[in-house]
Design an enzyme around this catalytic site. Structure first.
Site, PDB file in Angstrom:
ATOM      1  NE  ARG A  55      -2.642  -0.642   3.320  1.00 43.65           N
ATOM      2  CZ  ARG A  55      -3.367  -0.867   4.396  1.00 43.65           C
ATOM      3  NH1 ARG A  55      -4.659  -0.823   4.323  1.00 43.65           N
ATOM      4  NH2 ARG A  55      -2.799  -1.127   5.554  1.00 43.65           N
ATOM      5  CE  LYS A 154       3.055 -21.252   9.454  1.00 47.27           C
ATOM      6  NZ  LYS A 154       3.860 -20.288  10.197  1.00 47.27           N
ATOM      7  CG  HIS A 184       9.947 -22.055   5.876  1.00 53.29           C
ATOM      8  ND1 HIS A 184       8.998 -21.696   6.791  1.00 53.29           N
ATOM      9  CD2 HIS A 184      11.093 -22.196   6.581  1.00 53.29           C
ATOM     10  CE1 HIS A 184       9.549 -21.621   7.997  1.00 53.29           C
ATOM     11  NE2 HIS A 184      10.821 -21.918   7.897  1.00 53.29           N
ATOM     12  CE  LYS A 188      13.432 -25.220   8.205  1.00 51.31           C
ATOM     13  NZ  LYS A 188      14.337 -24.099   8.444  1.00 51.31           N
ATOM     14  CG  HIS A 246       6.597 -25.318   9.951  1.00 53.58           C
ATOM     15  ND1 HIS A 246       6.353 -25.019   8.635  1.00 53.58           N
ATOM     16  CD2 HIS A 246       6.784 -24.125  10.566  1.00 53.58           C
ATOM     17  CE1 HIS A 246       6.396 -23.703   8.455  1.00 53.58           C
ATOM     18  NE2 HIS A 246       6.649 -23.144   9.622  1.00 53.58           N
ATOM     19  CE  LYS A 346       7.551 -18.343  17.889  1.00 55.14           C
ATOM     20  NZ  LYS A 346       8.382 -18.526  16.703  1.00 55.14           N
TER      21      LYS A 346
HETATM   22  C1  BG6 Z   1       7.465 -19.787  10.779  1.00 57.45           C
HETATM   23  C2  BG6 Z   1       6.759 -19.401  12.052  1.00 57.45           C
HETATM   24  O1  BG6 Z   1       6.591 -20.450   9.903  1.00 57.45           O
HETATM   25  O2  BG6 Z   1       8.559 -20.644  11.093  1.00 57.45           O
HETATM   26  C3  BG6 Z   1       7.712 -18.725  13.015  1.00 57.45           C
HETATM   27  O3  BG6 Z   1       5.678 -18.520  11.748  1.00 57.45           O
HETATM   28  C4  BG6 Z   1       8.929 -19.588  13.245  1.00 57.45           C
HETATM   29  O4  BG6 Z   1       7.062 -18.433  14.252  1.00 57.45           O
HETATM   30  C5  BG6 Z   1       9.542 -20.037  11.918  1.00 57.45           C
HETATM   31  O5  BG6 Z   1       9.875 -18.836  13.988  1.00 57.45           O
HETATM   32  C6  BG6 Z   1      10.640 -21.059  12.143  1.00 57.45           C
HETATM   33  O6  BG6 Z   1      11.302 -21.311  10.929  1.00 57.45           O
HETATM   34  P1  BG6 Z   1      12.821 -21.820  10.898  1.00 57.45           P
HETATM   35  O7  BG6 Z   1      13.088 -22.038   9.457  1.00 57.45           O
HETATM   36  O8  BG6 Z   1      13.638 -20.715  11.514  1.00 57.45           O
HETATM   37  O9  BG6 Z   1      12.875 -23.067  11.716  1.00 57.45           O
END
Ligand code: BG6
Length: 502
Positions: A55, A154, A184, A188, A246, A346
């Site tokens: 935007r 996501k 993602h 990996k 994930h 976390k």
């Molecule tokens: C993301 C989450 O999809 O993956 C984050 O929204 C998280 O909260 C991240 O920190 C972790 O990804 P990676 O590749 O650092 O393990």
């Protein structure tokens, strides 16, 4: 000595990547650096362009300056090359579009007009609430060609209904083969290596079942907190943010049957079967099979960190979980009664993701007690950091005298074996979209099956008014997470934890 890697970048067609959310954190931190690195590797064809969209009223030159700063910040110094960076920045353009109004669409259409050669890709790195409006806007502006592709970040919704709604709206504009839903983790290196490990070796597959495997552990631990994303995170929590996508994808790759090939739909078909076989965790199993936690103030990597409740953007008294541990079962012939223990959180002591396959003990020992304790074999796939595959075997301790045995690892360290750097997950996935290869993306039915299973847990927590258990930042979660596995006579694998570096 490391093998020389032969990953010569294959030439790909030219593309126009239009990135909605182009000034956002994901675009600046991950997408633009990934595209620069692919360009540096020679994989970006001449004439390719990247158009940032958001935007904000920015001039293209201002956008290039932001991209320049972001790439310098997020790419390793030895991968920065001034000439290549200039060439990459020259590919960048910017158009302000307000996805919720008519504003800017004409200008965007003008930029893409007459560009029939390059692969046309729209990357939606925005809130999922904008996926529908953006797709409608693209259609109204006449930008959706039969070969155009759309990439969805996501989270796809926050429950089954909202996921379905998004899928319907996007699906009304793009056909399913044009839709790439990113997880993602699937990009990996070590995650993909699970396919090679299982299906390019004859050694493991005969043992890969309930007859030989006692249980599986999957840990995805992070040291970071909510990283300024408090508003998003508090509406999400660890189950929606990490498990639904994930961790379940990792369960799928460990648990699935051998696909008939790597082509097109076969891998996704097999993953879907695993998702559909997950034993539901309903209200009655909530206490025995789930633990949610929330961090209190503590210390990570030697530095004091605040409680979740004191992070920016978190409302007082928030009941959002920053940690989840689960006992999951796959109800099928291969995995009957083999628990998969999952945990993610976390502000844990280390950033570390790994999969542990714990084999069953030998049926009978011929060794006297004085030979030492016999430990069952264990295969550990370390996804990050220090990617490796380690197989713990019992071996005889060298030396004369009586027989003594102890466990020792066969260690396949990726860095030592292959050397070099491994591309970030986004580098691979962004190029897979250009290539038109959807294997490592989630199909609609997969996303919805994962939500269906995860939603039962969310509903169970709600029905039981289950509040997250406290844990001190810098520890491995609430004590109930330890009890979850220990009451089955097992323990979390924490022998080879890297130092908490970040
Ligand atoms: C993301 C989450 O999809 O993956 C984050 O929204 C998280 O909260 C991240 O920190 C972790 O990804 P990676 O590749 O650092 O393990």
């Amino acid at each position: 000595m490391p093998h020389t890697r032969t990953a010569a970048a294959a030439p790909l067609p030219a593309f126009d990547y239009t990135v909605f959310g182009g000034t956002g954190d994901l675009a600046l931190r991950k997408l633009l650096p990934a595209l620069y690195l692919r360009d540096r590797a020679g994989q970006v064809a001449a004439g390719s362009r990247i158009i940032g969209v958001s935007r904000s009223a920015l001039a293209p030159s201002d956008y290039r300056a932001r991209a320049d700063a972001a790439i310098r910040r997020h790419v390793a110094p030895d991968e920065l090359d001034e000439g290549l960076l200039d060439r990459f920045l020259a590919r960048l353009d910017y158009v302000p579009v307000d996805a919720t109004t008519d504003s800017g669409w004409g200008e965007l259409a003008g930029r893409l007009e007459g560009r029939d050669g390059p692969v046309r890709i729209f990357y939606l790195a925005t809130s999922p609430s904008l996926f529908g409006p953006i797709c409608d806007g693209l259609r109204a502006a006449g930008l959706v060609t039969p070969d155009a592709r759309v990439v969805l970040e996501k989270p796809i919704g926050r429950d089954l209904d909202s996921a379905r709604e998004i899928n319907e709206r996007v699906g009304a504009v793009f056909a399913e083969p044009q839709i790439y839903r990113i997880d993602h983790y699937l990009g990996k290196e070590t995650v993909q290596n699970l396919l090679a490990l299982r299906f390019a070796n004859s050694l493991f597959e005969p043992l890969w079942n309930a007859n030989h495997i006692d249980h599986v552990q999957i840990t995805v631990a992070e040291t970071v907190g909510v990283e300024g994303r408090g508003d998003y995170y508090d509406h999400s929590g660890a189950l929606r943010d990490m498990v639904q996508n994930h961790l379940l994808q990792l369960v799928c790759l460990v648990g699935m049957e051998c696909p008939i090939s790597l082509a097109q739909e076969s891998v996704r078909d097999e993953k879907l079967k695993v998702l559909r076989s997950l034993k539901p965790i309903g209200e009655d199993e909530i206490t025995s099979c789930t633990v949610r936690g929330q961090y209190r103030a503590g210390a990570v990597a030697g530095g004091a960190v605040p409680a979740y409740a004191d992070e920016a953007g978190i409302p007082a008294g928030s009941g959002t979980e920053t940690f989840v541990a689960l006992k999951v079962e796959i109800d099928n012939w291969r995995w009957a009664r083999v628990p998969f223990y999952l945990r993610t959180g976390k502000r844990l002591p280390a950033k570390m993701s790994e999969i542990v396959i714990q084999f069953r003990p030998i049926p009978h020992s011929i060794f006297p007690q004085s030979a030492g304790e016999l430990q069952a074999n264990r295969l550990i796939v370390r996804l990050q950091p220090d990617e490796s595959i380690r197989l713990h075997l019992m071996t005889k301790e060298p030396g004369p005298g009586g027989m003594r045995v102890r466990p020792a690892p066969l260690n396949l360290s990726f860095a030592e074996t292959f050397g070099g750097r491994f591309p970030d997950a986004y580098e691979r996935l962004l190029m897979d979209v250009v290539r038109g290869n959807p294997t490592l993306f989630m199909r609609r039915d997969e996303v919805e099956a994962a939500w269906q299973w995860a939603e039962a847990i969310l509903d169970g927590w709600k029905a039981r008014h289950d509040l997250p258990k406290p844990y001190i930042a810098g520890t491995w979660g609430p004590s109930q997470a330890i009890a979850l596995i220990e009451r089955d006579g097992r323990t979390w694998h924490e022998d080879e934890i890297p130092n908490a570096a970040f």
